[in-house]
Design a protein around this motif. Sequence first.
Motif, short mmCIF file in Angstrom:
data_model
loop_
_atom_site.label_atom_id
_atom_site.label_comp_id
_atom_site.label_asym_id
_atom_site.label_seq_id
_atom_site.Cartn_x
_atom_site.Cartn_y
_atom_site.Cartn_z
N THR A 193 0.79 -1.21 0.18
CA THR A 193 0.19 -0.11 0.19
C THR A 193 0.98 1.38 -0.03
O THR A 193 0.34 2.32 -0.37
N TRP A 207 -6.02 -0.11 -7.37
CA TRP A 207 -7.14 0.61 -6.42
C TRP A 207 -7.32 0.02 -5.08
O TRP A 207 -7.28 0.92 -4.20
N ASN A 236 -15.80 -0.84 -5.13
CA ASN A 236 -14.86 -0.21 -5.78
C ASN A 236 -14.85 0.26 -7.12
O ASN A 236 -15.39 -0.58 -8.09
N ARG A 246 -4.15 1.02 -3.28
CA ARG A 246 -4.06 2.58 -3.00
C ARG A 246 -4.77 3.14 -1.68
O ARG A 246 -4.63 3.66 -1.02
N TYR A 247 -6.18 2.55 -1.83
CA TYR A 247 -7.09 2.88 -0.79
C TYR A 247 -7.22 2.03 0.32
O TYR A 247 -7.75 2.09 1.47
N SER A 279 -8.16 -1.08 0.86
CA SER A 279 -9.62 -1.55 0.95
C SER A 279 -10.03 -2.16 -0.16
O SER A 279 -10.16 -1.73 -1.18
#
Length: 341
Positions: A162, A240, A251, A243-244, A246
């Motif tokens: 991350t 994605w 998403n 990055r988040y 999650s």
Amino acid sequence: MLTDTAKAGPRLREAARALATWDAAIIAATAVFLIAASVSVEHFGTARNAGYIVLDLAPILLLALTMTLIVTTGEIDLSVASTVGLTGAAMGAMWNGGMALEAIMPLAVLLGAALGAVNGLFITGFGLPSLAVTIGTLALYRGLAYVVLGDTAVADWPRLFTGWTLGRIGESAVPNLLVPLVVLAVVCGVLLHATPVGRSIYAAGANPVAASYAGIAVGRLKFWLYVASGAMAGLVGVLWTLRYSSARADNAAGLELTVIAVVLLGGVSIFGGRGALPGVLAAGVLLVSVQNALRLAHVSTEALTVVTGSLLIVAVLAPNALGALRTALRRRRSTANGRTA
């Protein structure tokens, strides 16, 4: 012998035609907006904000790269955002199942390629319209994402991964995500503009029947473009999620609208056969920069959606209007030359 002035005339006209394209207009508009926003919007021109713009831009442009290839053939893929969501949900399920992230990431890309192959099979194998098929898989893949992960979120991802998606190259302000974006943009640009495959893509979009008679396997070409689109969506699903930090079934919900707006605003014809990647890249920068500037100016999220929709309408109408104007001017010049003769 032609004088230097006589030789320069055709060159100047050729340069003028190159500058009078939609790509050139979008690139110029993007440059003007970036300069104006840097001067008028507080914090817009900072290196920190530029990094945020790249982070927001990366998933949109990555999806737009393969979307450009598909739309140039006269087809469309509305399922890309749902594919991002399903691959992210699958990552969360595999992570909860105890798999290593090093194994999960390539499997997510392969899953995306398989989902793209499903689209390609229905469109090229069964002859179904791409709009209808990908609207169906848009709903199907998003529904499967909720089946896989439900309403829960998986957020305990390793900091090593991350941190990389949010990090920067060395001590510079350049985000790490810019590296895969530039590499894949160059690969797709060379493929579209400098290879026989690219010429086949344009031919298939301009006239698929004539392309088939010329020996181009149009169906096979489109099938593999959908596989590539799915694989790219799988990669975006990985980025994605990390990055988040999650993995969620929702998403990238709604991202397909932005991707299509970027492709059409970049000058790619919705009817196929025309378009170029430089305009698409500039359109992505323009759209994300406009959204970023509006956020910094404390404009509401609803207004951002209105901006995206408005640019999509402009993207469809303006190139066609420009083409109609050019055709009218050519006819007028031909008529005038005929009368003179």
